[in-house]
Design a protein around this motif. Structure first.
Motif, short mmCIF file in Angstrom:
data_model
loop_
_atom_site.label_atom_id
_atom_site.label_comp_id
_atom_site.label_asym_id
_atom_site.label_seq_id
_atom_site.Cartn_x
_atom_site.Cartn_y
_atom_site.Cartn_z
N ASN A 66 1.33 83.69 26.08
CA ASN A 66 0.33 83.08 25.32
C ASN A 66 -1.02 84.44 25.48
OD1 ASN A 66 -1.20 82.53 27.69
ND2 ASN A 66 -2.23 80.82 26.41
N ARG A 67 -1.84 84.68 24.20
CA ARG A 67 -2.85 85.60 24.25
C ARG A 67 -3.52 85.98 25.53
NH1 ARG A 67 -2.80 88.48 20.05
NH2 ARG A 67 -2.01 86.93 18.41
N ARG A 68 -3.66 84.53 26.23
CA ARG A 68 -5.16 84.41 26.72
C ARG A 68 -4.67 84.56 28.40
NH1 ARG A 68 -7.56 78.74 26.11
NH2 ARG A 68 -6.35 78.52 24.40
N ALA A 69 -3.26 84.54 28.40
CA ALA A 69 -1.80 85.01 29.76
C ALA A 69 -2.60 84.03 30.62
CB ALA A 69 -2.30 86.34 30.32
N ASP B 261 3.31 82.55 20.48
CA ASP B 261 2.23 80.57 20.35
C ASP B 261 3.29 80.03 20.95
OD1 ASP B 261 1.64 79.00 19.27
OD2 ASP B 261 2.03 78.98 17.31
N GLU C 149 4.24 91.70 23.80
CA GLU C 149 3.10 90.70 22.67
C GLU C 149 3.57 89.29 23.13
OE1 GLU C 149 4.71 91.95 18.89
OE2 GLU C 149 4.94 93.87 20.10
N PRO C 150 2.41 89.00 22.92
CA PRO C 150 2.04 86.91 23.28
C PRO C 150 3.03 86.70 22.49
CG PRO C 150 0.08 87.91 22.16
CD PRO C 150 1.01 89.52 22.42
N ARG D 193 -5.45 84.25 35.07
CA ARG D 193 -4.11 83.87 34.07
C ARG D 193 -3.52 84.77 34.50
NH1 ARG D 193 -7.88 88.01 29.92
NH2 ARG D 193 -7.67 86.04 28.58
N TRP E 242 -0.57 90.18 33.40
CA TRP E 242 0.91 90.60 31.81
C TRP E 242 -0.19 92.19 31.10
CZ3 TRP E 242 3.69 86.85 31.41
CH2 TRP E 242 4.95 87.14 30.80
N GLY F 105 -0.17 95.27 28.97
CA GLY F 105 -0.57 95.28 27.60
C GLY F 105 0.86 96.04 26.40
#
Length: 121
Positions: free
Chosen positions: A54-57, A25, A22-23, A81, A84, A86
């Motif tokens: 992070n969310r964008r990896a 911050d 999980e991403p 990226r 990563w 999921g």
């Protein structure tokens, strides 16, 4: 004659590498990252590294408990990226040293080391 004694640089010992799926911050500091490790993995164990993206990896943070204190390092890719996994792989994935090296370079780490073994014909 002057003699200078040299010894090899001390390395941070890492026995186990854990990747959180999980991403996180990337503004998180040491305390927030440590709290996240405890929440996801149950504890920050000595000589273990915990990786977050992070969310964008395109950014990664690594928290290491060296048995005495905590280290927090960050890496940012200028292009591309990190590969990563999921959340479908679970909340945590264990990596070996070869897989970590591939991940840090942005390569498909799942195909390296024991993860690339052919087990079915």
């Amino acid at each position: 004659m002057l003699r200078v004694l040299t010894r090899p640089a001390a390395m941070i010992r890492i026995d186990t590498i854990w990747l959180a799926t999980e991403p996180m911050d990337m503004r998180a500091g040491t305390e927030t990252a440590l709290a996240r490790v405890v929440a996801v993995f149950g504890a920050a164990k000595p000589h273990c590294a915990y990786l977050f993206a992070n969310r964008r990896a395109n950014r990664m943070k690594v928290l290491v408990h060296d048995g005495v204190g905590i280290w927090l390092a960050a890496r940012r890719l200028n292009q591309g990226r990190f590969v990563w996994p999921g959340v479908r792989h679970g909340s945590e994935v264990e990596l070996d040293a070869e897989q970590l090296q591939a991940l840090v370079l942005g390569l498909p780490w799942q195909r390296v080391g024991s993860g690339g073994a052919i087990t079915v014909l």
